[in-house]
Design a protein around this motif. Structure first.
Motif, PDB file in Angstrom:
ATOM      1  N   ALA A 280       0.825  -1.211   0.000  1.00 17.34           N
ATOM      2  CA  ALA A 280       0.000   0.000   0.000  1.00 17.34           C
ATOM      3  C   ALA A 280       0.858   1.259   0.000  1.00 17.34           C
ATOM      4  N   ARG A 281       1.977   1.241   0.716  1.00 15.75           N
ATOM      5  CA  ARG A 281       2.809   2.436   0.837  1.00 15.75           C
ATOM      6  C   ARG A 281       3.473   2.827  -0.472  1.00 15.75           C
ATOM      7  N   MET A 282       3.525   1.884  -1.449  1.00 19.29           N
ATOM      8  CA  MET A 282       4.189   2.158  -2.723  1.00 19.29           C
ATOM      9  C   MET A 282       3.231   2.591  -3.823  1.00 19.29           C
TER      10      MET A 282
ATOM     11  N   LYS B 153      -3.684  -2.208  11.403  1.00 19.84           N
ATOM     12  CA  LYS B 153      -4.327  -1.262  10.482  1.00 19.84           C
ATOM     13  C   LYS B 153      -5.792  -1.023  10.854  1.00 19.84           C
ATOM     14  N   TYR B 154      -6.090  -1.005  12.165  1.00 20.70           N
ATOM     15  CA  TYR B 154      -7.456  -0.783  12.639  1.00 20.70           C
ATOM     16  C   TYR B 154      -7.639   0.667  13.069  1.00 20.70           C
ATOM     17  N   PHE B 155      -8.865   1.157  12.917  1.00 27.03           N
ATOM     18  CA  PHE B 155      -9.260   2.430  13.514  1.00 27.03           C
ATOM     19  C   PHE B 155      -9.719   2.168  14.950  1.00 27.03           C
ATOM     20  N   VAL B 156      -9.673   3.203  15.790  1.00 27.10           N
ATOM     21  CA  VAL B 156     -10.226   3.105  17.138  1.00 27.10           C
ATOM     22  C   VAL B 156     -11.334   4.135  17.294  1.00 27.10           C
ATOM     23  N   CYS B 157     -12.095   4.009  18.371  1.00 30.39           N
ATOM     24  CA  CYS B 157     -13.259   4.875  18.591  1.00 30.39           C
ATOM     25  C   CYS B 157     -13.222   5.464  19.989  1.00 30.39           C
TER      26      CYS B 157
ATOM     27  N   ARG C 281     -12.352   4.131  -3.199  1.00 32.38           N
ATOM     28  CA  ARG C 281     -12.196   3.205  -2.070  1.00 32.38           C
ATOM     29  C   ARG C 281     -11.912   3.963  -0.777  1.00 32.38           C
ATOM     30  N   GLN C 282     -11.120   5.013  -0.876  1.00 25.34           N
ATOM     31  CA  GLN C 282     -10.851   5.819   0.314  1.00 25.34           C
ATOM     32  C   GLN C 282     -12.134   6.442   0.857  1.00 25.34           C
ATOM     33  N   ASP C 283     -12.975   6.953  -0.027  1.00 22.10           N
ATOM     34  CA  ASP C 283     -14.247   7.552   0.411  1.00 22.10           C
ATOM     35  C   ASP C 283     -15.137   6.502   1.078  1.00 22.10           C
ATOM     36  N   ILE C 284     -15.174   5.284   0.516  1.00 17.69           N
ATOM     37  CA  ILE C 284     -15.986   4.216   1.104  1.00 17.69           C
ATOM     38  C   ILE C 284     -15.503   3.898   2.518  1.00 17.69           C
TER      39      ILE C 284
ATOM     40  N   ILE D 264      -5.927   5.834   3.734  1.00 18.34           N
ATOM     41  CA  ILE D 264      -5.174   5.600   2.497  1.00 18.34           C
ATOM     42  C   ILE D 264      -4.547   4.212   2.498  1.00 18.34           C
ATOM     43  N   GLU D 265      -4.013   3.798   3.656  1.00 19.12           N
ATOM     44  CA  GLU D 265      -3.362   2.490   3.720  1.00 19.12           C
ATOM     45  C   GLU D 265      -4.373   1.366   3.531  1.00 19.12           C
ATOM     46  N   ASN D 266      -5.535   1.458   4.164  1.00 16.25           N
ATOM     47  CA  ASN D 266      -6.543   0.413   4.003  1.00 16.25           C
ATOM     48  C   ASN D 266      -7.082   0.371   2.571  1.00 16.25           C
TER      49      ASN D 266
END
Length: 748
Positions: free
Chosen positions: A15-17, A281-285, A217-220, A244-246
């Motif tokens: 993803a980073r590339m 690569k998880y989000f937190v809340c 995909r980023q918007d989704i 962006i990474e996901n």
């Protein structure tokens, strides 16, 4: 006109590339078109984990035929020259034309280059693009990989789609032949997908559960993650980098919310967030109170029939294992005090020329205490409006108020001695990003004063442009001492930044130092600080650091409307010194100078100064000091305190004064003499008090007299005595101006 589609399919692209790969693909494609003489119109580049795609709109069917002319040697030139020209032009002698050039017959080669089909040009361009593609990391594969001449790609290249209009552009790269067939989602679509043209590419891939547009995909992910958090009564902790990474990890993103055990919330929240972000690569809340919730959001690459329950459960188990490690580190680290951890710093080398980290800690602690004891950092330093993160901590509002200087100095030294202790803890060993932050948590856990814990936590700040700047007094003392130690240490051993190389981040340390000084209105003389940091002879390194910081200060002030030359005009303080080690004083002086020169009086006085300076330079006139200089003394002012030298200077001044009285000055001349007699002492007093605005006001009183002097008085009079007196008067005017600022450094 036709549209062109190129898809380069491979195994998973990191993803980073992907962002760099999109830019590289467009750059190389434009290069190939331009070299072939094809104008490139609108170009769109997309990426997914398994493919790079480019669509170029409106390409011509063929290039236009062109006629190229190349001038050669004149008629009669040696055969070798003529043969060389023919080889270069790719023609025979019989094909050359003879033309008259300025009366001399000269050979010309004329080549008629026919147009070429764009399809043929693209067939040659695609292999060149793949061959020249630059990846941060690449690999060879298969049987051909034993040869260094084999293709390198980020992951094994498996397919090429190349369509111009509805037709395949036939080419071959490393055994991979172009066509019109691609693949859909790895799990949701098992068969081939035949692409008709560029217009139906994205649509057909979407039908195969691939969203080829990375931005979509980023918007989704962005909106989907916020929605699942909101549905659970929580608020997403936004992280654009994670979005962006996901998007770079998935072709069909589906955000899913899961829960982990509440017991893990005993661990510092930053640890949980970093574990979830970096490892998984998880989000937190956060909950309604703004506290970290026991929830995470993962981004699946499939749309599961059970709503993602099995995916969430699997991710929960993995995260639980990671959080168990973090909790273990947290518990183990707290079994020792920070002071006990700090003993381990003796085993870590800071730099081979500068000793261990423990040696650095000793220097920082010494300097932090000096900053307080010298009244540079004081208990009443706190200013209103600072954010809780770097000033008054939310755990201890009003921190720093009502404490004595000794208590503040003790806290500063204690915090400095413990600030690096977390470097040897298990938690920071696993997550280096948490250094400083974990030290603050450990300090608070063992019951140290909040002022000390906050200073340990924030002593690295500010770490970059836009980062919050500490204002709590203990934190300021430790942070400043840390930055100054970095600067002074490496300057002392001559390990300085060169060009674009700055291996020890000294430019960043310099910018952080300036931010701390400016945000807190501190007065630090770097020569004195260097002497307190080391030995009395180390003061020279403080001035070297000041010289280094002038460039950084100039960049910062330029953005605020203060020109670089104003800073140069304000950088010297004492007679004969090139550098004022007190940068805040330089800034105040430069700002006052900028305001003064922005006025009519300042503009006209600068013009008068330059006129006077030019006359003195043309006449090679230095005033009384200049005559003394001609005695041969290398530094004529070096002996100014010597009684004999002082007598010489006084005698010379008396002699000149007597000569001045031997004639009656003209009114404009007398007016300038009187103005100097009044403004020079006033400006000197203002400079001594560092009231630079008042010093500029004193200079302003010279504006009218110097203008009148130049309008009414002839400087180079026939009488030698008048000429000498008037040149001395201009030298005195120049000297008076220089005491306020060095106007010779001002441009324009």
């Amino acid at each position: 006109m036709s549209d062109f589609l190129l898809e380069l399919r491979s195994e998973e692209i990191p993803a980073r590339m992907q962002a760099g790969a999109r830019a590289e693909l467009e750059k190389l494609f434009r290069r190939e078109l331009e070299s072939a003489g094809v104008a490139a119109g609108e170009i769109t580049v997309w990426s997914t984990p398994r493919r790079l795609a480019l669509i170029a709109r409106g390409l011509p069917e063929a290039t236009e035929a062109v006629s190229e002319e190349l001038k050669g040697p004149p008629v009669g030139a040696p055969d070798q020259a003529l043969d060389g020209f023919c080889r270069k032009a790719g023609v025979d002698r019989a094909d050359l034309e003879v033309r008259d050039v300025k009366g001399r017959e000269t050979y010309f080669a004329v080549k008629n280059v026919p147009g070429r089909a764009t399809r043929d040009l693209l067939a040659e361009a695609i292999p060149a693009i793949v061959r020249d593609f630059s990846w941060p990391k690449s690999m060879r594969w298969g049987a051909a990989s034993i040869s260094t001449e084999s293709l390198r790609w980020v992951r094994p290249l498996s397919g090429i789609v190349a369509l111009l209009g509805d037709e395949v552009v036939e080419c071959e790269v490393h055994g991979v032949t172009s066509g019109s067939v691609t693949l859909g989602h790895r799990f949701h679509h098992s068969g081939d997908i035949t692409i008709g043209n560029a217009d139906d590419y994205a649509m057909k891939l979407r039908a195969g559960h691939v969203i080829v547009d990375h931005a979509e995909r980023q918007d989704i992910i962005r909106t989907g993650a916020a929605k699942v958090a909101s549905d659970a009564g929580l608020e997403l902790v936004e992280d654009e980098g994670l979005v962006i990474e996901n998007a770079g990890l998935t072709e069909w993103p589906v955000p899913l919310l899961g829960r982990f055990e509440e017991d893990f919330l005993e661990v510092p929240p930053e640890t949980i967030q970093l574990t979830a972000r970096v490892n998984q690569k998880y989000f937190v809340c956060e909950d309604a109170q703004g506290e970290l919730a026991n929830a995470f959001i993962c981004t699946a690459n499939i749309e599961a029939e059970d709503g993602g329950a099995r995916v969430v459960d699997g991710n929960r188990k993995v995260l639980a294992a990671r959080l168990s490690d973090a909790r273990f580190f947290w518990d183990v680290d707290r079994k020792k005090t920070l002071a006990e951890h700090a003993k381990g710093l003796e085993r870590i080398t800071f730099h081979e020329k500068l000793g261990t980290v423990a040696d650095k800690v000793d220097r920082v602690a010494k300097l932090a205490r000096w900053l307080v004891e010298s009244d540079i950092v004081t208990p009443d330093l706190i200013r209103g409006g600072a954010s809780s993160g770097a000033a008054e901590d939310k755990h201890n509002p009003g921190s720093g108020a009502g404490v004595t200087k000794k208590q503040l100095a003790d806290w500063a030294e204690q915090a400095a001695r413990l600030a690096k202790a977390d470097l040897v803890t298990e938690m920071v060993g696993e997550f280096p990003e948490l250094q400083g932050l974990m030290g603050g948590y450990y300090a608070r856990a063992e019951g140290l004063p909040d002022e000390v814990a906050d200073a340990i936590r924030d002593h690295y700040k500010p770490v970059g442009q836009g980062d919050e700047v500490p204002t709590a007094p203990v934190t300021v003392a430790v942070s400043l001492a840390d930055k100054l130690d970095n600067l002074l240490s490496f300057f002392k051993v001559d390990l300085l930044p060169t060009g674009s190389k700055d291996p020890f981040a000294l430019r960043r340390a310099g910018l952080a130092y300036l931010s701390l000084v400016r945000a807190n209105d501190l007065r630090i003389h770097l020569q004195s600080a260097a002497q307190a940091w080391g030995e009395p002879f180390d003061g020279i390194h403080g001035l070297r650091v000041a010289d280094f910081l002038f460039e950084r200060l100039g960049v910062q002030l330029k953005d605020e409307g203060v020109r670089h030359d104003f800073i140069q005009a304000s950088r010297a303080w004492e007679e004969g010194s090139e550098t004022d080690g007190c940068l805040d004083r330089v800034e105040a002086r430069a700002r006052a100078l900028a305001a003064f020169l922005d006025s009519e009086d300042g503009t006209n006085l600068l013009a008068g100064y330059k006129r006077a300076a030019n006359i003195l330079k043309k006449e090679d006139w230095l005033g009384v000091e200049g005559e003394i200089a001609r005695t041969g003394e290398e530094d004529p002012l070096a002996l100014v305190d010597d009684p004999d030298m002082k007598a010489v200077i006084d005698a010379k001044m008396a002699e000149r004064h007597a000569k001045q009285l031997s004639y009656t000055p003209e009114p404009a001349e007398k007016a300038l003499m009187d103005a100097l007699a009044q403004s020079e002492p006033a400006a000197a007093r203002a400079i001594e008090a560092e009231d630079f605005a008042q010093a500029m006001a004193a200079l302003a009183s010279l504006r009218a007299p110097i203008d009148r002097f130049f309008d009414e008085v002839t400087v180079n009079a026939d009488e030698e005595m008048k000429r000498a007196n008037r040149l001395d008067l201009l030298a005195a005017f120049r000297a008076a101006v220089h005491k306020v600022a060095d106007f010779s450094r001002i441009e324009g």
